[in-house]
Each structure stands twice: as C-alpha cells, then as structure tokens.
Design an enzyme around this catalytic site. Structure first.
Site: not given
Length: 377
Positions: A129, A132
C-alpha cells in the site's frame, strides 16, 4: 561502496512532478545510498537545487555523468532515449513507465540491459500500500478534477441564500468510484454540490453513500459479480453496457458537472459519455475527463484542451491532472519510491529478490529480456 542513486529532470512534455524530494533524499541516504540529482529536477514542484543539497544530495547539471555512474535511476515517467542510452548495463530503473502503451521505452530499456520496474504494476496488496503510486496520484487527480470543474463552470457549487434570491447547488455526477472518483465525490461535497456517482463494482455503492452522495447504477446479477480479485472493474457485457447507458442518458441530462474516472489496466479507457450525452446537456455544463491520456471516457474530449461543443458544454481534457498539483503529487510519489527501493536494499547493498511478489509483479525488463507476462516478452 554506497549504492549510487540518480534522480534526473523529467523530460516528457507537461510533466511537472519529480521523483525525489529533500525529505526522501534523506531517507535514501539512510539506506546507505548516495544521491545525485540533476540540476532543475524539482523546479516544477517548487524545490530548489539548494533544497536538495541541504538534504545531502549532490546536484549537478552534467546529465551524462549522473547516469553513467548510477546503480539506480528514479523517474516519474519513463526515461527518454537519450537518458536510457547513457545508462550502464544492469542499472535499476524505477518509474511510471506506461509499459502497456510506451513500447519504445520498454524496448530501449531491454536493449540497454536495464532492470526496469513499472510502478503502475505494483500489486494492490496490503504490504504494498505504501508503494501504490496509482492510488497516491489518483487521489490528488480526483481532488484537482473538481477544482478544475469549479473553475471552468463559472457558477457556485453550494446553495447560497441571499436577499437577492437563492443560488441553487451544482449537480455533480462522478462516473467511476475508485480512488480518484471517491476523492472527487468528497471534494465536490465539501464544496457544497449535490453529488451522484456510479460504478460497476458493487463495493462502490457503500463507499459512495458513506460520503453523502447518491449511487446510480443498474444493479442486476452481472453488477453483483463485476469486480476482479485485484479490486478493479471488469469489462461489462454489451447488454449491461446498454442498460447502464440508458440510465446514464436519463441522469446526465440533469447534471451541471460530470467527472469521469474509469480506467481498465492494459486497455483503452471505456467510453462512458457519448456525443449524444454531451448534446443533451445544457449550455455552461462542464465535463472533466480524467482518462483522456488513455483514449478518454468522453467523446469529444481532447488531450490538454478545454473543448467547447456546439451546444456550449465545456469538456476539460487536461493530461496529467495530478501534475497540476505538483508539489503534493511529487511528495507522495517520492515516498512511494522510497518504500519500493527499500525492498531492493539489504545492509546498504543492492540485492534484488526476484521472488519477492512486489518486485516480481513490477519488473518489466531484466538482463536484456522483457519479463513481465502482460507484455509478451
């Protein structure tokens, strides 16, 4: 010997972002690397050469020297041919390579023997994450899309009651409720608009409604199964698209602002707003096409232009919407890169684990070969 990390000025037209900030230079140095930045790299994001030097980077205008000694090259967009040709074989290149469409850059990196990683291929898993880039940049693009729409619209967004009468709230319709769309919804709501939104993914309904917007979609059996394991929208059947188009047509005619955000990885953007839809809207309405770089969601949108139709609808087609808020976009993107590079550094030495699921998914070229399965070798 310290890993030599190079950051060069972006040479692609219209690119205002940069791949490192003073904050991330310090983090890269903490990994045991040396950092060399090409003079002028941060200009589009209000970062001076002196800012980089104060953070511990070496700054030089000698591009050839920067690239020839680089073990790792950090970029926003893919390197140009002149940059790639100056790299030594085996250099690690990390950036948003637009690998599905920009075959020339992929081929050049392969030919140079670079180990190239496309940040757009980082898998959407929990561990990744913080890397990202699609989400970090889409978030800002969604925000900026609403600001651009409000500027172009020429009327207020919130309902305003005055002694001279009431100004009605703008009606905003957001098509696609991914990261960009959700931020567009939230921003339009903060500005006081009446917001509706649509998406083919069932999970989007709850997210849209949690932001105070109304969800608009054909909710049949196909809709209930319209999401990939990776969280992306699936390509819908022609029958579903026809039903959704009918619903869209009846809804869009009432809207003041439409923002489209739909992208399908590896494919041209789906057309969501047809010429007939545009023709049905009233004069002064605004459409912002966030997918214009991938072919566009809107018939009549033109890259890097505001097109005005015969009936007075303005279609905003700015490329690189995140780049229109460059300082924040660079800050987030550079942090994504630091986290990614951290996967390849062990005890101050460059050590690429080809079995790491994140690195494996993002790798495009290695040892003179195209290795990403989606690019066909």
């Amino acid at each position: 010997m310290a890993i030599a990390i190079a950051v060069t000025r972006e040479r692609r037209e219209g690119e205002t972002r940069c791949a490192a900030t003073p904050e991330t230079v310090k983090k890269l140095l903490a990994l045991g690397a040396s950092v060399t930045v090409e003079s002028g790299t941060g200009a589009g994001s209000s970062i001076s050469d002196a800012d980089y030097e104060a953070a511990g980077a070496k700054v030089t205008s000698d591009l050839a020297a920067v690239l020839a000694g680089a073990d790792v090259l950090l970029k926003v967009r893919g390197p140009t041919a002149s940059e790639t040709s100056a790299l030594k074989s085996g250099t690690v290149v990390v950036g948003m390579l637009d690998a599905y469409r920009d075959k020339a850059t992929v081929d050049a990196l392969k030919g140079q023997g670079a180990s190239a990683f496309a940040m757009e291929f980082v898998p959407r898993i929990t561990r990744a994450q913080v890397m990202d880039v699609l989400s970090s940049q889409a978030n800002l693009a969604g925000y900026r899309a609403v600001i651009e729409a409000a500027h172009t619209y020429g009327r207020g967004f919130p309902m305003m009651m005055t002694a001279a009468g009431t100004v009605a709230a703008a009606k905003v319709f957001v098509m696609g409720a991914g990261v960009a769309g959700l931020q567009a919804i939230a921003t339009a709501r903060r500005l006081g608009a009446v917001v509706t939104a649509t998406d083919v993914r069932p999970a989007a309904k709850e997210q849209v409604e949690s932001l105070g917007a109304k969800f608009v979609a054909v909710e049949d059996e196909e809709f209930k199964a319209a999401e990939t394991a990776g969280g992306y929208a699936k390509q819908m059947s022609a029958e579903y698209q026809a039903k959704q188009a009918e619903l869209t047509a009846s809804h869009i005619v009432k809207q003041d602002v439409v923002i489209t955000t739909a992208l399908i990885p590896g494919r041209a953007a789906p057309v969501l707003v047809t010429a007939a839809h545009v023709a049905s809207m009233k004069a002064g309405s605004v459409i912002v096409d966030l997918a214009v770089e991938a072919g566009g969601n809107v018939e009549g949108s033109k890259p890097d232009q505001i097109a005005t139709t015969a009936n007075g609808v303005k279609i905003v087609g700015w490329n690189n919407m995140a780049g229109r808020i460059a300082a924040d976009a660079s800050a987030l993107y550079a942090r994504n890169l630091v986290a990614f590079v951290g996967l390849m550094v062990k005890d101050g030495v460059l050590a690429i684990d080809l079995e790491d699921e994140i690195l494996k998914a993002a790798m495009v070229t290695h040892q003179g070969q195209v290795v990403h399965e989606g690019l066909g070798g």
